[in-house]
Every structure is written in C-alpha cells, then in structure tokens.
Design an enzyme around this catalytic site. Structure first.
Site, PDB file in Angstrom:
ATOM      1  N   LEU A 136       0.901  -1.155   0.172  1.00  0.00           N
ATOM      2  CA  LEU A 136       0.004   0.064  -0.036  1.00  0.00           C
ATOM      3  C   LEU A 136       0.986   1.191   0.050  1.00  0.00           C
ATOM      4  O   LEU A 136       1.918   1.230   0.573  1.00  0.00           O
ATOM      5  CB  LEU A 136      -0.983  -0.050   1.363  1.00  0.00           C
ATOM      6  CG  LEU A 136      -1.926  -1.175   1.458  1.00  0.00           C
ATOM      7  CD1 LEU A 136      -2.672  -0.914   2.742  1.00  0.00           C
ATOM      8  CD2 LEU A 136      -2.766  -1.285   0.292  1.00  0.00           C
ATOM      9  N   ASP A 137       0.348   2.365  -0.586  1.00  0.00           N
ATOM     10  CA  ASP A 137       1.034   3.598  -0.778  1.00  0.00           C
ATOM     11  C   ASP A 137       1.245   3.963   0.709  1.00  0.00           C
ATOM     12  O   ASP A 137       0.300   3.574   1.701  1.00  0.00           O
ATOM     13  CB  ASP A 137       0.384   4.503  -1.607  1.00  0.00           C
ATOM     14  CG  ASP A 137       0.587   4.185  -2.990  1.00  0.00           C
ATOM     15  OD1 ASP A 137       1.266   3.359  -3.426  1.00  0.00           O
ATOM     16  OD2 ASP A 137      -0.207   4.556  -3.874  1.00  0.00           O
ATOM     17  N   ARG A 138       2.296   4.931   0.974  1.00  0.00           N
ATOM     18  CA  ARG A 138       2.437   5.446   2.358  1.00  0.00           C
ATOM     19  C   ARG A 138       1.253   6.101   2.895  1.00  0.00           C
ATOM     20  O   ARG A 138       0.753   5.961   4.221  1.00  0.00           O
ATOM     21  CB  ARG A 138       3.414   6.731   2.369  1.00  0.00           C
ATOM     22  CG  ARG A 138       3.495   7.455   3.388  1.00  0.00           C
ATOM     23  CD  ARG A 138       4.750   8.606   3.109  1.00  0.00           C
ATOM     24  NE  ARG A 138       5.022   9.274   4.533  1.00  0.00           N
ATOM     25  CZ  ARG A 138       6.103   9.428   4.967  1.00  0.00           C
ATOM     26  NH1 ARG A 138       7.061   9.433   4.246  1.00  0.00           N
ATOM     27  NH2 ARG A 138       6.590  10.335   6.218  1.00  0.00           N
ATOM     28  N   ASP A 139       0.366   6.752   2.203  1.00  0.00           N
ATOM     29  CA  ASP A 139      -0.943   7.202   2.600  1.00  0.00           C
ATOM     30  C   ASP A 139      -2.205   6.787   2.419  1.00  0.00           C
ATOM     31  O   ASP A 139      -3.256   7.106   2.702  1.00  0.00           O
ATOM     32  CB  ASP A 139      -0.948   8.868   2.055  1.00  0.00           C
ATOM     33  CG  ASP A 139       0.122   9.950   2.593  1.00  0.00           C
ATOM     34  OD1 ASP A 139       0.496   9.664   3.928  1.00  0.00           O
ATOM     35  OD2 ASP A 139       0.490  10.684   1.962  1.00  0.00           O
ATOM     36  N   THR A 140      -2.118   5.485   1.879  1.00  0.00           N
ATOM     37  CA  THR A 140      -3.366   4.488   1.637  1.00  0.00           C
ATOM     38  C   THR A 140      -3.458   3.887   3.146  1.00  0.00           C
ATOM     39  O   THR A 140      -2.538   3.342   3.470  1.00  0.00           O
ATOM     40  CB  THR A 140      -3.035   3.908   0.830  1.00  0.00           C
ATOM     41  OG1 THR A 140      -2.927   4.709  -0.547  1.00  0.00           O
ATOM     42  CG2 THR A 140      -4.530   2.577   0.588  1.00  0.00           C
TER      43      THR A 140
END
Length: 304
Positions: A136-140
C-alpha cells in the site's frame, strides 16, 4: 508463536506421491525445496529423516522443518502503534494507518511499518523477518498482510500473482460516479517522473478496475462519491490513475489532482478487506479493516 515446523498427515489421494511432488503441490517453491535438500534432517517421515524422492503412503506423518533465513534488511525496531486485524503463527494482518511507509527508504529508516513490526515481535521475543504481501502507498490506509515465515510468504506471493487474493478498496472521489463501472486503460510510468504513472496506450501495461457507487455526498458545495473498487490487475497507483482518467480523481490526491479538494489531507483510499485462503490451514479468510479516523469528517448517508 512463529511456526517452525509443518506437520502433515498424508490423505488417501496423495498415496504413492513422492514427498517432493507433494510439498510442491502444497505450495513449496523450487527455491524452498532446494533449501530443504541442503539442510540435514529437515524432512522427517514417521519420525525418521527422509529423502524427498521417497513415496508417501496414506496416513504417513510428514514433518518439515521450515527453512528460515535472516532478513537482509537491518531493521531498527521502532515503537509505532498499529492495529492488528488477525494474527496466528503463519501470518499477521494489520490495519495500516496513513502516513506510514511500508518499507525503509532514503529519509525513512526508522518510521516504517517494517520498523513497527520489528518492534512488535521484539517485545514478544519472537524471531522476525519482514515479508509484506500486498503493498500500500504511504498514505493509503487499511488491510495489509505480512507473512511470518518463508513458506507462507511463498504461497501468498504466488496467490497475489495469480489474483487469488481478492482486494476490496473504498475511495472518496470528486463528482457523481456511475452506479457501476469498469475502467480498462493501460498504465505506464510517466516519462518526466520516477513516481507518477499515467494512461499509456502504447507502452502501458494492461490495467482493469471495477467500481460501484455506494453513496454520494456534498463537500464545499461540490458533489462527491463513495465508491467500492476491485482490482483485476495490480499496477502502481492503479486506482488513482484510473479514477483521475475518467474525471473522478480521489479527494486529497495532490499528485494526480493538484488544486482539487484537499480533504482529508491525503489520497482518500482505504484497503477495506482482503479475502483469501490461509496459506497453511487452507481455511477461507475474509478480513475487514475499519474506516480510517480521518474519514469521520465525511457524512455518509449509509455506512459502507
């Protein structure tokens, strides 16, 4: 506790099958099988060391010492809280918070999920190697699987490649989306960026996203939608690129929609649930992550 040994009772259907082929059918990769061959007494058949070419009989007891190796990453254990959705001796599923990278990188050596997991298992005094299955992306935010040993990592990684892990996402997007939709647009790396992706009909890879509208609401006088998504493929930034391409960028996505609605201060994307077969027990699992705290500011008419 971490599983260090796999114990299997041989069913009638496997009678006559060599140990090597039986373990391969269970999910052992060629690499893991090679490591078993190189370790003395790593396979026991009815309590005695055995070669992998020995045929099995119904009711045999097969014990396999799981090959383990030190993680190549020298992780600094860091006390970073995270919610645990599921844990046993084979896997750990967490509800990843926003702002937390999953891997160490330049400028992020001690503030990642890897560091947090290392600290968690250090406190439990259990061995740990970091193996992240769905990235998952950092902010997901949301549900993410960590494999606790080499075999579960091997099986789950293969399941990811073969799309046997069903991933459900929730997203908040600008505008009023169609009730249901499928986006099939190839995605490639943007020439001017090492991070950003774009629709690339010539050199892009196949990418397919299915979505359904769950609710609509208004923010700053603008219509917005809450949607549920399933990925048929798994390209980098796939949901963000696809939704932007059809004119419904994610709220807060400053990379793909600079100047758009800024709330909730990050791309509004949440890994809602993971549905998969347990790598060792073979039980079906459906694990759901609660909505992130920064979505509570939005007023949905019905809860997803």
């Amino acid at each position: 506790m971490l599983r260090t040994k796999l114990t299997l009772t041989i069913p009638p259907a496997a009678a006559g099958t060599q140990i090597l082929h039986y373990l391969r059918s269970f999910g052992f990769s060629a690499h893991l099988l090679t490591r078993l061959k190189l370790r003395e007494h790593s396979v026991l058949l009815n309590g005695s060391p055995s070669f992998l070419n020995v045929p099995l009989r119904e009711g045999d007891l097969l014990e396999v010492l799981l090959p383990e190796e030190e993680s190549p990453e020298k992780l600094v254990p860091t006390d970073i809280p995270f919610d645990i959705l599921y844990e046993d001796e084979d896997i750990l599923v967490v509800n990843k918070p926003s702002g937390l990278p999953i891997h160490p990188s330049r400028g992020n050596f001690e503030n990642t999920l890897a560091n947090a997991a290392a600290y968690y298992y250090e406190q439990k005094k259990e061995p740990f190697s970091y193996r992240c299955i769905n990235r998952l992306d950092r902010d997901t935010t949301g549900a993410l699987i960590l494999a606790r040993h080499a075999l579960s990592a091997c099986i789950l990684s293969a399941d990811m490649r073969e799309r046997r892990i069903r991933r459900t996402y929730l997203a908040l997007v600008e505008g009023t989306t169609e009730p249901v939709g499928t986006i099939s647009l190839p995605i490639g790396r943007k020439d001017s960026s090492i991070i950003e992706r774009c629709i690339d009909p010539v050199n892009g890879e196949r990418a397919v996203t299915h979505y359904r509208t769950l609710d609509t609401f208004s923010l700053h006088g603008q219509p917005c939608s809450l949607i549920r998504l399933h990925l048929e493929t798994g390209r980098t930034h796939q949901i963000r690129v696809h939704m932007n391409a059809i004119g419904h960028p994610l709220l807060g996505d400053s990379l793909y929609n600079p100047g758009g609605i800024s709330e909730p201060g990050r791309q509004a994307l949440h890994s809602r649930s993971l549905e998969f077969i347990h790598p060792i027990t073979k039980d079906p699992l459906l694990i759901t992550a609660s909505l992130p705290e920064d979505w509570k500011m939005f007023r949905f008419k019905k809860q997803p």
